[in-house]
Design an enzyme around this catalytic site. Structure first.
Site, mmCIF file in Angstrom:
data_model
loop_
_atom_site.group_PDB
_atom_site.id
_atom_site.type_symbol
_atom_site.label_atom_id
_atom_site.label_comp_id
_atom_site.label_asym_id
_atom_site.label_seq_id
_atom_site.Cartn_x
_atom_site.Cartn_y
_atom_site.Cartn_z
ATOM 1 C CB SER A 80 -0.912 0.016 1.234
ATOM 2 O OG SER A 80 -1.550 1.269 1.369
ATOM 3 C CD GLU B 154 -8.172 5.363 -5.763
ATOM 4 O OE1 GLU B 154 -7.280 5.872 -5.068
ATOM 5 O OE2 GLU B 154 -8.435 4.152 -5.769
#
Length: 289
Positions: free
Chosen positions: A136, A194
């Site tokens: 991540s 996003e």
């Protein structure tokens, strides 16, 4: 599984592979600043790229100098925290009620989020909306998710069309931030648009990315690697030429002495060209289904 094997404890996996980015966009830019290769491979670098194919090692890597983002209980690395704080302050002054939704996430926190999605939606869909732990971008302490008070568009692509989303996209570069996953670039980034997810790369590089023609961090990352390697090869060639000029044998030198001096020999390691593979990204949030 799309994850690469782990590398040494201080760096991201540096894949010496050719990128799938179109050659015309990935070509080295002569105006890009020369950087050290460690700036592209060290997890502590603001230019580090992390995605499903570049796993952190150790997987539970924690960045140093994490600080609280003012007015929140969330943390980022100090330089990223200052940038996000200033962006939020200026956005509010411009009439946009922006606030921080998510910042640094530990390996353990990401594991909990991924397991939650995996249980609820299954592995295939979980991998589309959440990064596996250790892959991540939030774990680098350089990424933040921004929201808009009383907006129904938080963590949705529609956020990009709100006044706040438009303001962020226009001004992020001024703070050293980029919209990490732009619209229409899923083929390169690996994930959907996003507009709420920003990533700190520093003012110099944010501006250079905007001027380079690159539309994603993946493309800019590859440009930097190629430009840096190209300049290194050129510098090495110049040094070799100078060395040859100073050590070239005279007419009276024997061929045996020429061999001993190394005249005319190029070392293999002087020709190393680094290429990087940055195909995917993290999409783990845990704030909205």
């Amino acid at each position: 599984m799309r994850l690469a094997s782990a590398v040494t404890s201080t760096v991201l996996a540096s894949a010496l592979l050719f990128s799938a980015i179109p050659a015309a966009q990935a070509a080295p830019d002569k105006d890009l600043s020369a950087i050290e290769s460690s700036q592209l491979t060290d997890a502590s670098s603001m230019l580090a790229l992390i995605n499903p194919t570049t796993k952190l090692s150790p997987e539970n890597y924690t960045p140093s100098k994490l600080v609280n983002v003012a007015g929140t209980g969330m943390q980022l690395r100090s330089e990223a925290a200052k940038a996000v704080e200033q962006l939020i302050t200026d956005a509010r002054a411009a009439g946009h009620s922006i606030h921080l939704l998510s910042a640094y996430r530990s390996y353990e926190r990401q594991a909990a989020l991924f397991n939650q999605y995996q249980t609820k939606y299954g592995t295939a869909y979980a991998e589309r909306i959440s990064a596996r732990p250790g892959t991540s971008e939030h774990q680098l302490g350089l990424a933040a998710d921004l929201g808009y008070t009383n907006s129904q568009a938080e963590l949705k692509s529609a956020f990009g069309q709100t006044p706040a989303g438009i303001w962020i996209a226009k001004h992020a570069v001024e703070y050293g931030l980029i919209i990490r996953y732009p619209d229409g670039k899923e083929e390169i980034t690996g994930y959907k648009y996003e507009p709420w997810h920003v990533r700190y790369i520093g003012k110099e590089h944010a501006k250079a990315l905007a001027q380079s023609g690159a539309e994603t961090f993946e493309e800019y990352f590859t440009m930097l690697g190629e430009a840096s390697a190209s300049k290194k090869v050129k510098a090495t060639a110049v040094a070799e030429d100078e060395e040859q000029d100073s050590s070239a044998p005279t007419d009276t030198d024997s061929s045996e002495e020429s061999k001993k001096s190394g005249y005319g020999v190029m070392k293999d390691d002087d020709l190393l060209v680094l290429r990087f593979l940055p195909p995917y990204r993290d999409w783990g949030f845990g704030f909205s289904e």
